[in-house]
Design a protein around this motif. Structure first.
Motif, PDB file in Angstrom:
ATOM      1  N   LYS A   1       0.833  -1.218   0.003  1.00  0.00           N
ATOM      2  CA  LYS A   1      -0.242  -0.344   0.221  1.00  0.00           C
ATOM      3  C   LYS A   1       0.893   1.210  -0.066  1.00  0.00           C
ATOM      4  O   LYS A   1       0.223   1.980  -0.608  1.00  0.00           O
ATOM      5  N   LEU A   2       2.280   1.180   0.369  1.00  0.00           N
ATOM      6  CA  LEU A   2       2.848   2.606   0.815  1.00  0.00           C
ATOM      7  C   LEU A   2       3.124   2.711  -0.647  1.00  0.00           C
ATOM      8  O   LEU A   2       3.656   3.863  -1.458  1.00  0.00           O
ATOM      9  N   GLN A   3       4.146   1.620  -1.148  1.00  0.00           N
ATOM     10  CA  GLN A   3       5.086   1.675  -2.577  1.00  0.00           C
ATOM     11  C   GLN A   3       3.847   2.411  -3.870  1.00  0.00           C
ATOM     12  O   GLN A   3       3.326   3.041  -4.692  1.00  0.00           O
ATOM     13  N   SER A   4       2.065   1.662  -3.256  1.00  0.00           N
ATOM     14  CA  SER A   4       1.202   2.378  -4.420  1.00  0.00           C
ATOM     15  C   SER A   4       0.837   2.987  -4.344  1.00  0.00           C
ATOM     16  O   SER A   4       0.962   4.394  -5.074  1.00  0.00           O
ATOM     17  N   ALA A   5       0.909   4.036  -3.100  1.00  0.00           N
ATOM     18  CA  ALA A   5       0.384   5.246  -2.871  1.00  0.00           C
ATOM     19  C   ALA A   5       1.376   6.313  -3.377  1.00  0.00           C
ATOM     20  O   ALA A   5       1.448   7.610  -3.881  1.00  0.00           O
ATOM     21  N   GLU A   6       3.122   6.074  -2.738  1.00  0.00           N
ATOM     22  CA  GLU A   6       4.004   7.101  -3.263  1.00  0.00           C
ATOM     23  C   GLU A   6       3.872   6.688  -4.845  1.00  0.00           C
ATOM     24  O   GLU A   6       4.772   7.788  -5.405  1.00  0.00           O
ATOM     25  N   SER A   7       3.671   5.382  -5.544  1.00  0.00           N
ATOM     26  CA  SER A   7       4.491   5.696  -7.081  1.00  0.00           C
ATOM     27  C   SER A   7       2.921   6.428  -7.569  1.00  0.00           C
ATOM     28  O   SER A   7       3.046   6.868  -8.716  1.00  0.00           O
ATOM     29  N   ILE A   8       1.689   7.251  -7.335  1.00  0.00           N
ATOM     30  CA  ILE A   8       1.054   7.836  -7.971  1.00  0.00           C
ATOM     31  C   ILE A   8       0.819   9.369  -6.505  1.00  0.00           C
ATOM     32  O   ILE A   8       0.243   9.743  -6.930  1.00  0.00           O
ATOM     33  N   LEU A   9       2.253  10.204  -5.942  1.00  0.00           N
ATOM     34  CA  LEU A   9       2.088  10.945  -5.368  1.00  0.00           C
ATOM     35  C   LEU A   9       0.904  11.120  -4.460  1.00  0.00           C
ATOM     36  O   LEU A   9       0.500  12.475  -4.623  1.00  0.00           O
ATOM     37  N   ASN A  10       0.255   9.802  -3.662  1.00  0.00           N
ATOM     38  CA  ASN A  10      -0.309  10.155  -2.997  1.00  0.00           C
ATOM     39  C   ASN A  10      -0.021  10.481  -1.503  1.00  0.00           C
ATOM     40  O   ASN A  10       0.014   9.454  -0.850  1.00  0.00           O
ATOM     41  N   PHE A  11       0.903  11.645  -1.283  1.00  0.00           N
ATOM     42  CA  PHE A  11       1.330  11.215  -0.125  1.00  0.00           C
ATOM     43  C   PHE A  11       0.266  11.142   1.040  1.00  0.00           C
ATOM     44  O   PHE A  11       1.412  11.080   2.733  1.00  0.00           O
ATOM     45  N   GLU A  12      -0.770  12.119   1.014  1.00  0.00           N
ATOM     46  CA  GLU A  12      -1.766  11.951   2.076  1.00  0.00           C
ATOM     47  C   GLU A  12      -1.861  10.456   2.903  1.00  0.00           C
ATOM     48  O   GLU A  12      -1.303   9.627   3.772  1.00  0.00           O
ATOM     49  N   GLU A  13      -1.952   9.757   1.561  1.00  0.00           N
ATOM     50  CA  GLU A  13      -2.531   8.184   1.692  1.00  0.00           C
ATOM     51  C   GLU A  13      -0.955   7.063   2.226  1.00  0.00           C
ATOM     52  O   GLU A  13      -0.730   6.396   2.710  1.00  0.00           O
ATOM     53  N   ALA A  14       0.077   7.539   1.675  1.00  0.00           N
ATOM     54  CA  ALA A  14       1.149   7.097   1.906  1.00  0.00           C
ATOM     55  C   ALA A  14       1.688   7.073   3.848  1.00  0.00           C
ATOM     56  O   ALA A  14       2.388   6.005   4.303  1.00  0.00           O
ATOM     57  N   LYS A  15       0.981   7.981   4.217  1.00  0.00           N
ATOM     58  CA  LYS A  15       0.964   8.701   5.606  1.00  0.00           C
ATOM     59  C   LYS A  15       0.922   7.558   6.338  1.00  0.00           C
ATOM     60  O   LYS A  15       1.462   7.625   7.726  1.00  0.00           O
ATOM     61  N   LYS A  16      -0.637   7.111   6.257  1.00  0.00           N
ATOM     62  CA  LYS A  16      -1.000   5.930   7.008  1.00  0.00           C
ATOM     63  C   LYS A  16       0.114   4.775   6.887  1.00  0.00           C
ATOM     64  O   LYS A  16       0.369   3.978   8.284  1.00  0.00           O
ATOM     65  N   TYR A  17       1.330   4.606   6.001  1.00  0.00           N
ATOM     66  CA  TYR A  17       1.986   3.463   6.016  1.00  0.00           C
ATOM     67  C   TYR A  17       3.689   3.373   6.199  1.00  0.00           C
ATOM     68  O   TYR A  17       3.946   2.513   6.183  1.00  0.00           O
ATOM     69  N   ILE A  18       3.929   5.054   6.463  1.00  0.00           N
ATOM     70  CA  ILE A  18       5.585   5.617   6.795  1.00  0.00           C
ATOM     71  C   ILE A  18       5.573   6.558   7.943  1.00  0.00           C
ATOM     72  O   ILE A  18       4.148   6.784   8.592  1.00  0.00           O
TER      73      ILE A  18
END
Length: 133
Positions: free
Chosen positions: A25-42
């Protein structure tokens, strides 16, 4: 009887997802520059404060992810993670876990990608990422 014991054991642990799911999920969110979503996982601060000279972890994280995103727009490269090129290992203890992607191709520069995760409020969070040559 075995089904009941397994069910009870699973119910005690209220973890929603496995560590590998968090990494994906982190990789997926980062790959589309969805930083708010990515912050949930890192935990950005925990990951980047380990790098010498790191002064603004969130800015540095966004710059790095954006760099790889822009590199992925090049015809030679892609920002799509090719899971089929890796053997994936997941180890879990009570409050920590590791997810390791080991390259099948021994000729590549990065041989392993190592994610350390920590249990926080019933969710796995990435706290360290290492690239091993």
């Amino acid at each position: 009887m075995i089904a009941i014991i397994t069910s009870l054991a699973c119910n005690k642990q209220k973890v929603k997802e496995r560590p590998l799911t968090t990494v994906i999920k982190l990789q997926s969110a980062e790959s589309i520059l969805n930083f708010e979503e990515a912050k949930k996982y890192i935990d950005v601060k925990a990951v980047f404060e380990k790098y010498p000279g790191s002064k603004n972890p969130e800015k540095e994280w966004k710059e790095m992810v954006s760099f790889f995103y822009n590199l992925g727009n090049n015809k030679k490269f892609t920002s799509q993670f090719k899971y089929y090129n890796y053997n994936v290992t997941e180890t879990i203890s009570k409050q920590s876990a590791n997810v390791i992607f080991t390259s099948i191709n021994k000729e590549v520069k990065i041989k392993k990608i190592f994610y350390s995760l920590e249990m926080r409020e019933e969710n796995w969070i990435v706290i360290e990422i290492k690239y091993i040559n």
